[in-house]
Design a protein around this motif. Structure first.
Motif: not given
Length: 451
Positions: A391, A252, A373, A395-399, A383, A388, A255
């Protein structure tokens, strides 16, 4: 696209609008940061900022190895952590070993604090604001408040070099252009390859002289590294291609678009092809966003777009690489402040002042939502990048998604102008002044490049 002005300020010496609301917002933010970073549980865990940082110790060990004439790329330097930077960085880190590690770490962190402050004040100066006492206080307060952002908080937690690299790049984008412009980007790329993306940004702006200067400076750092580091050739022929030395792209903390693709589709041809397509889309979006900002003389925003895109397209981007969110926040505040100043001009007096403050309130709300985020896990585990993976998709890749939306919004503005075939910048008086400065500077820049 005409070459930009020499980091031409929009209206030299103007007062920063909406300082009242901005000051109140900063006080609230600083109170939250102070509470979150000094409460007792922090001191009782490994998450506190008050220790010799892990990544800094890797730099320090590299300096010790260099001082004894050893090899940097033979194996791990600290536990299982290898040295992943270019040889030029190792040559410079040799200077760290002249002091005890705790003392060296203290000066390193202080230098990073100074870099964050300098970049924030540099953005304000480039946008034409008078750096009087109130504005300077706001700038310093904002620098402390950036600990609420995960990239900055974790850059200090790990003792990372990111904010110092940002300062080197800012040296080329936030000050008046001269024959030395481009050296900062070249040095940053020599320390860590990712800032080399700004050479592409120079090319997008048709700043050919700066692009060449940056490229030549980078090559000089390569030569210095080859001379100073015994196993420098190992890095250029082997280590730099071993992405697993930086980290597992599927975790995770990765990013970047590549991390997004491999976590979504797994490793394989499909994820690689999707990554290539998304990188091309990101480059096109960056071009039009840079075009939009360049036509307004907003070199600070150009720098933000370059930094964010570099994080997106890089094969591996740690969460602490995203320090470019700091100048982005300042640029968003600047855009809101200008909107407020225009509204105040139409309604002078008390109503105008209230309108200006209201515009700043709206701006701060937008900045808050934009940065949700990217908040530090000390502020919100849910958040932050740590939370993340818990989520639901997407949303688990919100960045990555949030950054892509930011870039696409500004790219859409640039594309609209391009399709409209406009020859002049927008009718806004201040932006028009920036554009005129760019056009006036273009013949000089072209002449200098020809020389």
């Amino acid at each position: 696209m005409s070459p930009p002005a020499a980091a031409q300020p929009a209206s030299p010496g103007r007062r920063l609008p909406g300082r009242g609301v901005l000051g109140i917002g900063l006080v609230i933010l600083l109170a939250v940061v102070a509470y979150r970073e000094t409460r007792p549980p922090v001191f009782g865990t490994e998450l506190n900022l008050y220790k010799v940082p892990t990544d800094f110790l890797v730099y320090y060990r590299a300096g010790e190895v260099m001082a004894h004439g050893g090899n940097l790329y033979d194996g791990p330097l600290l536990g299982e952590l290898p040295f992943t930077y270019a040889p030029f960085a190792g040559a410079l880190f040799r200077g760290l070993a002249v002091a005890p590690e705790a003392m060296a770490a203290t000066f390193w962190q202080l230098a990073c604090v100074g870099a964050v402050i300098a970049v924030i004040l540099g953005v304000l100066a480039q946008r034409g604001y008078r750096l009087d006492a109130p504005t300077a206080v706001i700038g310093v307060g904002a620098a402390v408040g950036t600990l609420a952002l995960s990239p900055v908080r974790d850059s200090f937690f790990y003792g990372q070099i990111n904010v110092l690299l940002m300062l080197l790049v800012a040296f080329d984008f936030l000050r008046k252009r001269d024959r030395f412009t481009g050296i900062g980007v070249g040095l940053a790329a020599g320390l860590k390859l990712t800032p080399g993306f700004f050479i592409i940004v120079f090319a997008m702006q048709r700043r050919w002289r700066e692009a060449v200067t940056a490229a030549v400076t980078f090559l000089v750092t390569v030569v210095i590294g080859l001379i100073a580091v015994p196993d420098a050739t190992t890095f250029w022929t082997k280590s730099m291609f071993e992405s697993d030395r930086v980290g597992d792209v599927t975790i995770s903390a990765s990013q970047s678009l590549k991390g997004f693709c491999e976590r979504t589709l797994g490793t394989g041809t499909g994820s690689t092809l999707l990554w290539i397509v998304l990188v091309l889309v990101a480059l096109v979006a960056c071009f039009f966003a840079v075009r939009w900002a360049t036509r307004r003389g907003n070199q600070a925003l150009v720098m933000c777009f370059g930094g964010i895109t570099a994080c997106l397209v890089s094969p591996f981007s740690w969460h602490h690489h995203w320090v470019w969110l700091v100048p982005l926040v300042v640029c968003l505040v600047d855009l809101g402040a200008r909107a407020g100043a225009r509204l105040r001009g139409r309604t002078p007096g008390v109503r105008g002042w209230l309108t200006e403050q209201a515009a700043m309130i709206v701006t701060l709300v937008i900045v808050f939502v934009t940065m949700i985020p990217y908040c530090s896990h000390q502020i919100s585990v849910r958040f932050s990048f740590l939370g993340q993976p818990g989520l639901p998709a997407p949303f688990d890749h919100l960045w990555i998604l949030w950054a892509s939306v930011i870039m696409l919004v500004f790219a859409a503005l640039g594309l609209r102008e391009f399709l409209a075939g406009r020859q002049q910048a927008p009718q806004d008086a201040e932006d028009a002044q920036d554009s005129q400065g760019s056009q006036d500077a273009a013949p000089k820049s072209a002449g200098a490049a020809g020389a």
